[in-house]
Design a protein around this motif. Structure first.
Motif, short mmCIF file in Angstrom:
data_model
loop_
_atom_site.label_atom_id
_atom_site.label_comp_id
_atom_site.label_asym_id
_atom_site.label_seq_id
_atom_site.Cartn_x
_atom_site.Cartn_y
_atom_site.Cartn_z
N LEU A 497 0.83 -1.20 0.00
CA LEU A 497 0.00 0.00 0.00
C LEU A 497 0.87 1.25 0.00
O LEU A 497 0.60 2.22 -0.73
N LYS A 498 1.91 1.25 0.81
CA LYS A 498 2.82 2.39 0.86
C LYS A 498 3.53 2.57 -0.48
O LYS A 498 3.78 3.70 -0.91
N GLU A 499 3.87 1.45 -1.11
CA GLU A 499 4.58 1.49 -2.39
C GLU A 499 3.71 2.12 -3.48
O GLU A 499 4.20 2.88 -4.33
N GLU A 500 2.41 1.84 -3.47
CA GLU A 500 1.52 2.31 -4.54
C GLU A 500 1.04 3.73 -4.33
O GLU A 500 0.67 4.42 -5.29
N LEU A 524 -7.70 -2.23 4.89
CA LEU A 524 -6.37 -1.67 5.05
C LEU A 524 -6.33 -0.31 4.36
O LEU A 524 -6.99 -0.10 3.34
N TYR A 525 -5.53 0.62 4.88
CA TYR A 525 -5.49 1.94 4.26
C TYR A 525 -4.12 2.58 4.45
O TYR A 525 -3.37 2.26 5.36
N TYR A 526 -3.82 3.52 3.55
CA TYR A 526 -2.58 4.28 3.66
C TYR A 526 -2.70 5.58 2.86
O TYR A 526 -3.25 5.60 1.77
N SER A 527 -2.19 6.67 3.43
CA SER A 527 -2.08 7.95 2.72
C SER A 527 -0.97 8.74 3.39
O SER A 527 -0.55 8.43 4.52
N GLU A 528 -0.47 9.76 2.72
CA GLU A 528 0.61 10.57 3.24
C GLU A 528 0.12 12.00 3.48
O GLU A 528 -0.55 12.58 2.61
N GLY A 529 0.43 12.56 4.64
CA GLY A 529 0.02 13.93 4.94
C GLY A 529 -1.41 13.99 5.43
O GLY A 529 -2.15 13.00 5.47
#
Length: 576
Positions: A497-500, A524-529
């Motif tokens: 997820l972090k890679e994509e 599952l989840y992922y985002s930046e900021g």
């Protein structure tokens, strides 16, 4: 035996040839194909080919199939559809010049005649196996005629005696026409015999008249060939001496000037042609957009085209690109550009059959667009078979049944309607499946067997990209009946997820680990900021969710289309 129109029925071979000439229409699902998109494409191709005879409809796939779909196809003995990842127009899909390749030993004169007869300016040169060796143009021939003045050129080009005779409209009186003139010059024997020795050398080709003294002198000087003009008779004694000395004698009806003017046209084209390594060559699979720039920056009139086996098939010019049309497509199980094959905007979309929300694919004109609130596109296909009074083939019934089971999670999904259930049960009977629950269990088990797959392969097995309220995010999903298997997948997917995230304008990444038995999903989840935070979006869309640092438990949520995406859409709209 003739049919009712009085015409003889076509043979199987003739039918195959005619099918190859029909306009092709590709029926294709979304980029990361699931069982529904593959099976619906196969079924709709069957429907269209049985009801519309003027076109050929081909089921295609826009990506690699997953294990579940592979299990279904193998179970019912159906071949995998062809691969169509890009809808961009290819060279092989537009009209090209079917110019036959010429052999390298063809004389320049014959090549010129061939180009005039075919009204072409470029003649490709090919091998016995139809491999491209080079090409020659009328400009090349004209330049050689104007620039070549070397009287050794015929020998340097290793010109065949038969070609020399043919070019001079003559005949070989003595000698083997298959032999080659490889040494010496071309000389006109217009000297007194006493002076010939000063100008004529051994192995020369000499153009002479009807004087026996000149001919005998040439034989004494050991020339390799004599060309006798004006069709003059050559005495039997000279013919006998020439045969003994290995000298070829050619008789031509032309005068000395004409012979001298024509003789260089006997050179084989392979001596003058531009070699394969120095040509701009395209392949039938090349995209038109990719070759246009190359053609604009070069001054060639025609470009050779090769197939995937590197065999020559024809030529193309800039004129072939004028008025071209793209691929004919029918889209099934999607209607969003982000999910469609690449360069779908270049294609001629004829129809869309789907069961999802309306997306953003634009077409040049009105099309047949069928979108129904059912749990599976395969259910719509089932309806179309009945609407058109077509019997559903056993194998296709099995495929459609499998697609409905897959999309509705064996009728557990909130997207499932009574029509989906009724269609699946009817198709089950047609396909001869005795126990639909047992079959579904085997199918789901095959689809969730991911031990040998990389995290990236698992991630993209069923992944879709969405753009809602100027927010772009991706959602993948895996459904399984095993809690242990879902836990194993979870540990491998978190780094992916972090890679994509951040690729292809993706601001947030989600992945649904759906438990079919418990009818729940761990998201599952992922985002930046902080902007467009995945955590905040889940919290807003599902206020009662058990929200952790990397995942959220969503009881009762098992459908991406019916539950997750609508909830995200409402939350994003409220935020705006």
């Amino acid at each position: 035996m003739k049919n009712v129109q009085g015409k003889k029925p076509l043979s199987p071979l003739e039918n195959k040839i005619m099918a190859g000439k029909k306009e092709k229409v590709y029926i294709v699902g979304h980029r990361n194909p699931d069982t529904d998109s593959i099976c619906s494409a196969i079924a709709y191709a069957d429907i269209k080919n049985r009801t519309e005879k003027d076109r050929q409809f081909l089921p295609m796939r826009a990506g690699q199939i997953n294990e579940e779909t592979e299990f279904v196809l193998k179970h019912f003995g159906v071949s995998l559809p062809g691969y169509l990842p890009d809808a961009g127009t290819q060279v092989g899909e537009i009209e090209i010049h079917k110019v036959a390749g010429a052999k390298g030993n063809l004389s320049v004169k014959k090549a010129w005649q061939e180009m005039n007869d075919q009204d072409i300016v470029t003649l490709p040169i090919t091998s016995e196996k139809n491999e491209l060796r080079g090409l020659i143009t009328m400009t090349d021939i004209a330049k050689s005629y104007m620039e070549i003045s070397d009287n050794h050129i015929l020998a340097e080009a290793k010109t065949q005696y038969a070609a020399i005779a043919d070019t001079l409209d003559g005949e070989i009186l003595v000698g083997d026409g298959s032999r080659y003139f490889t040494k010496g010059r071309v000389v006109i024997g217009a000297f007194h015999p006493d002076m010939m020795g000063q100008y004529i050398q051994e192995n020369d080709l000499v153009i002479v008249g009807n004087r026996a003294d000149d001919q005998l002198c040439c034989l004494d000087l050991k020339v390799s060939c004599m060309v006798v003009g004006l069709g003059a008779a050559v005495s039997p004694s000279i013919l006998k001496l020439a045969e003994a000395d290995g000298c070829t004698i050619i008789s031509s009806p032309h005068d000395t000037y004409t012979i001298a003017r024509l003789i260089n046209q006997a050179i084989p084209v392979e001596f003058l042609m531009r070699q394969r390594d120095h040509l701009i060559v395209f392949h039938s699979s090349d995209k038109i957009d990719d070759i246009e720039g190359i053609m604009k920056n070069s001054r060639h009139r025609d470009y050779p085209i090769l197939d995937k086996k590197e065999k020559y098939i024809g030529t193309i010019s800039r004129r072939n690109l004028i008025g071209r049309t793209g691929k004919n497509l029918i889209l099934v199980d999607h209607n969003e550009k982000t999910q469609a094959v690449l360069n779908v905007e270049e294609a001629n979309v004829l129809e869309i059959i789907d069961h999802h929300r309306l997306g953003a694919i634009q077409t040049m004109g009105p099309i047949m667009f069928r979108n129904e609130p059912v749990g599976c596109t395969a259910t719509i296909m089932y309806k179309i078979y009945h609407e058109k009074h077509l019997e559903i083939p056993v194998k296709i019934a099995g495929l459609l049944m499998s697609a409905i089971i897959s999309d509705t999670l064996l009728f557990r999904s909130p997207t499932c309607t009574p029509l989906d259930r009724n269609a699946a049960m009817d198709l089950c009977g047609i396909a001869g499946v005795e126990d639909i629950n047992k079959y579904a269990s085997e199918m789901f088990r095959a689809g969730s067997n991911l031990e040998d797959k990389t995290p990236e392969e698992i991630f993209f097995q069923d992944y879709k990209k969405f753009n809602i309220e100027n927010t772009t995010f991706g959602v993948g999903q895996i459904s399984s009946m095993s809690v242990e298997e879902l836990d194993f997948i979870k540990s491998r997917l978190i780094p992916q997820l972090k890679e994509e995230c951040g690729k292809h304008d993706i601001e947030m990444v989600f992945f649904m680990l759906t438990n079919i038995i418990n009818e729940s999903t761990e998201l599952l989840y992922y985002s930046e900021g902080e902007k467009n935070s995945a955590h905040a979006l889940i919290e807003s869309a599902f206020p009662e969710a058990e929200l952790g640092e990397i995942s959220a438990v969503l009881p009762g949520v098992i459908s991406r289309k019916k539950q997750l995406i609508p909830a995200f859409m409402r939350a994003l709209q409220e935020k705006e």
